[in-house]
Scaffold this active site. Structure first.
Site, short mmCIF file in Angstrom:
data_model
loop_
_atom_site.label_atom_id
_atom_site.label_comp_id
_atom_site.label_asym_id
_atom_site.label_seq_id
_atom_site.Cartn_x
_atom_site.Cartn_y
_atom_site.Cartn_z
CB ILE A 1 -0.97 0.01 1.20
CG1 ILE A 1 -2.02 -1.09 0.99
CG2 ILE A 1 -1.64 1.38 1.34
CD1 ILE A 1 -3.08 -1.16 2.05
N GLY B 1 4.29 2.53 -4.50
CA GLY B 1 4.50 2.76 -5.92
C GLY B 1 5.09 4.14 -6.20
CB CYS C 1 1.30 5.15 -5.07
SG CYS C 1 0.07 4.90 -3.81
CB THR D 1 -1.75 5.93 -0.68
OG1 THR D 1 -2.55 5.71 -1.83
CG2 THR D 1 -2.53 5.48 0.54
N GLY E 1 4.65 -2.79 -6.64
CA GLY E 1 5.13 -1.43 -6.45
C GLY E 1 6.39 -1.35 -5.61
CB ALA F 1 -7.51 13.82 -1.59
#
Lengths: 406, 345
Positions: free
Chosen positions: A180, A183, A186, A188, A278, A345
């Site tokens: 999570i 990447g 990414c 996040t 990732g 977002a």
């Protein structure tokens, strides 16, 4: 009161692989092909376990054509129509065993997936993707897909912890995507603060996944083998190089011998696989992911920017670029969902990556790197890499003296 | 002999939140509003507990107008006059429940604050900000309470340790501002060597405050929406942001254009710029403890607000919190050495 886990979790950049004595004469002797039998679908697969990510800039049919020549795998992005799939299948029947069709949890996604799999029965893999693999909703979805497709191999994710890997496997998934926020496109972690360092995530998730079928192979290099120095004599030729001088190294040798024996005792086909998504920025990271116990490694950023990648070739100041973006970025959401909804977002960024030409060169670079890793640690097969892996913790990876120049 | 605290103290960058099983289907289901009843003022407040800092670049009336539309809070800086306030109150009565009047501990400041609160009784919050140490803060709190504002909610700070939080609450403050030196334009750490990693400060201070039914604000140190989520996860009731709200249309100061780039000024309240502007210069016996930076112009603050709230909602779905209130109970921090991929940064 929030809880704090005191152990420091590790990323690829925090470790290096310790070289070990090796009997391999050349890296050409290294076999990167692996065979898997999957737990729930009962299907077999043989190939080099590297997967192009199902991002619309990477998981393209053009990419699949090249990758299947190397027996690499492609998770095809979910934005191709049924007609495009049919056309591709009729022209490239050889590639189909190395492909997965992707779907999110939306009902229109799933309908299209059903149509594709019905029309092209040679496609045996399903890649189920959701931003947050921790929602109960996703677990239910995996169960439903398993019911509809009992013999297809299901990849599902993403998660980062052992208990969720177990839950998804028990719900019908065969291969769990781990990661999570690691990447390259990414965001996040920046936007939500949520995430898990990828190396630790892989080690913990692989342990959980492989453990469900009774394997006790652990890739943790330390702390197990103190009573087993006798065993290393049994495996006399195995990995004693340089370790006689240091007590702690002998402990490591011992623990690997235990792993080796356990492997022999439980020599059933590998059934549960961790797929790692990732966070790899160089071939060394791919090797570390395999060393940590990943069965497959999924690549996004490293495969971006090639002729086979999606998107237009841009030319600016005499330099060529290709667009690469995360699937939750503003550009992807505008393209496929009509914009970023007010209540959310964007969690991805858009970058222009320098054009790197044909992906074939990059593939050779990655495979050559992994072969070299295997010879350094004495693994004749990719399958042995994680058993031969000892990670050492470091604070600096490479000599930065010329990094500005490149 | 100096004493060394052997426990490692943590900053936002040292941790990530561990995802947990969640029954939420969409981030639109997450409720970010919280309702508080304050210990000493006995007042109740409902809103999204994010506060614009009372710095004269960001804590503006223009900012308050946008924030209140999202039920977010603004600590208005202390340099507006009574007439400015009256005009604002007349034009934007709906904003008044979501703003605080700021004051230092000086006599002039306190007098001006009194006149504003008397003229505009709908404003129920006081933000006491004292640069010169805690003694001044205590005096400020006592004086405010004694001087006819027993029912106003008082925010006071800044501190970083549990025992100081307790003392401030017991002396009459409701919400304690936590943070010494984490701000983006704060140079206290380089100038004085004093400070405390913000996440550990929040965790420890929240524990002390909540034991007394008080509340805390995590003030400073947030650089991205993820940090805001970590502050709430650490137990902050409110999060105060300065730098993240800087550079917008609603901020004070001229838009500067240089080399085709649009910029806005942002500076710390103990910086040279602020002291020259409001005090007539940095006194000789003190060093400036803030810096002045030109930040790229970011357009309307609305986009930044949506980005922060969207990020927070996403965090809540990742850890399975249906309400912001549940976030800290659902939080497990893991320690990390790297936050995010640097491949394309």
């Amino acid at each position: 009161m929030p809880h704090i886990d005191i152990d420091v979790k590790l990323d690829f950049k925090d470790v290096l692989l310790r070289p070990k004595r090796s009997t391999l004469k050349s890296r050409s002797e290294v076999d990167l092909t692996r065979s898997f039998a999957f737990r729930n679908s009962k299907q077999m697969y043989t190939g080099i376990p590297i997967i192009a990510a199902n991002m619309d800039t990477v998981g393209t049919f053009e990419m699949a054509k090249v990758l299947c020549k190397f027996s690499l795998f492609t998770a095809v992005h979910k934005h191709y129509s049924l007609e495009q799939w049919k056309e591709f299948a009729s022209q490239n029947p050889d590639c189909l065993e190395h492909l997965a069709a992707s779907s999110g949890t939306g009902s229109s996604d799933f309908e299209q997936l059903e149509q594709i799999l019905e029309a092209i029965p040679q496609v045996k893999y399903i890649c189920l993707d959701v931003a947050n693999g921790y929602s109960e909703h996703f677990v239910e979805f995996v169960k439903d897909v398993r019911k509809c497709f009992p013999k297809h191999t299901i990849m599902a994710g993403n998660v980062v912890t052992g208990e969720m890997v177990e839950e998804l496997i028990l719900s019908g998934a065969d291969i769990i995507k781990v990661g999570i926020g690691p990447g390259s496109v990414c965001t996040t972690r920046k936007k939500t603060g949520v995430g898990y360092p990828q190396l630790s995530a892989v080690m913990e998730c692989a342990d959980a996944a492989h453990g469900l079928k009774g394997h006790i192979i652990s890739v943790r290099p330390k702390g197990r083998g103190c009573q087993t120095s006798g065993l290393s004599a049994v495996h006399g030729s195995f990995d004693r190089g340089g370790s006689g001088l240091l007590g702690s190294c002998q402990l490591e040798v011992g623990s690997w011998d235990i792993a080796e024996r356990a492997w022999e005792i439980h020599a059933v086909p590998t059934v549960l696989l961790t797929l790692q998504d990732g966070g790899c920025s160089c071939p060394g990271d791919v090797a570390k992911a395999f060393g940590a116990g990943a069965d497959f490694v999924m690549l996004g950023g490293m495969l971006a920017g090639h002729s086979e990648s999606g998107g237009e070739l841009i030319e600016r100041d005499g330099k060529k670029y290709k667009l690469f973006y995360g699937m939750s970025s503003e550009i992807a959401m505008k393209k496929y969902a009509g914009g970023v909804a007010d209540y959310r977002a964007s969690e991805g960024k858009t970058v222009q990556v320098p054009f790197k030409g044909d992906v074939e060169h990059t593939i050779r670079d990655i495979l050559g790197g992994i072969r070299s890793t295997c010879t350094y640690v004495g693994a004749a097969k990719l399958k042995e890499l994680s058993r031969r892996t000892t990670f050492i913790r470091v604070t600096q990876q490479v000599n930065p003296i010329f990094s500005d120049v490149s | 002999m100096p004493r060394i605290d052997a426990d490692l103290k943590l900053d936002f960058k040292d941790v990530l939140l561990r995802p947990k099983r969640s029954s939420l289907k969409s981030r639109s289901e997450v409720d970010l509003e919280r309702t508080f009843t304050f210990r000493n003022s006995k007042q109740t407040y409902s809103g999204i507990p994010i506060i614009v800092a009372n710095m004269d670049t960001v804590g503006t009336f223009d900012m308050a107008v946008v924030m209140s539309q999202h039920s977010m809070f603004t600590a208005i800086h202390k340099h507006y006059t009574l007439d400015d306030w009256k005009l604002f109150a007349a034009n934007h009565p709906e904003c008044l429940q979501h703003v605080a009047v700021s004051s230092g501990s000086g006599k002039n400041d306190l007098e001006k604050m009194s006149s504003i609160l008397e003229a505009i009784p709908q404003v129920k919050f006081i933000c006491l900000d004292v640069a010169n140490g805690l003694f001044g803060t205590f005096c400020g709190i006592r004086e405010t309470r004694r001087a006819k504002f027993p029912e106003h909610t008082i925010m006071a700070g800044n501190v970083v340790t549990g025992e100081m939080v307790e003392e401030l609450i017991l002396s009459g403050a409701d919400i304690i501002k936590v943070g010494v030196g984490p701000g983006s334009v704060c140079t206290t750490r380089t100038k004085t060597g004093v400070g405390y990693p913000q996440l550990s400060a929040v965790i420890e201070c929240a524990d002390s405050a909540h034991g007394l039914k008080g509340h805390i604000i995590s003030d400073g140190g947030c650089t991205c929406p993820g940090d805001v989520a970590k502050a709430f996860g650490g137990g902050a009731d409110f999060v105060m942001l300065g730098g993240m709200f800087s550079g917008h249309t609603e901020c004070a100061g001229e838009l500067i254009e240089r080399n085709g780039q649009k910029l806005k000024l942002f500076y710390g309240m103990s910086s040279d710029t602020a002291m020259k502007k409001h005090v007539g210069g940095v006194a000789e016996y003190r060093a400036s403890e803030g810096k002045t930076v030109e930040v790229p112009y970011k357009g309307d603050v609305e986009n930044t607000i949506l980005d922060i709230l969207g990020g927070l909602r996403s965090t809540c779905t990742y850890v399975g919190a249906a309400k912001l209130k549940e976030l800290s109970r659902r939080t497990t921090f893991i320690r990390v050495t790297q936050q995010h991929s640097t491949l394309f940064s």
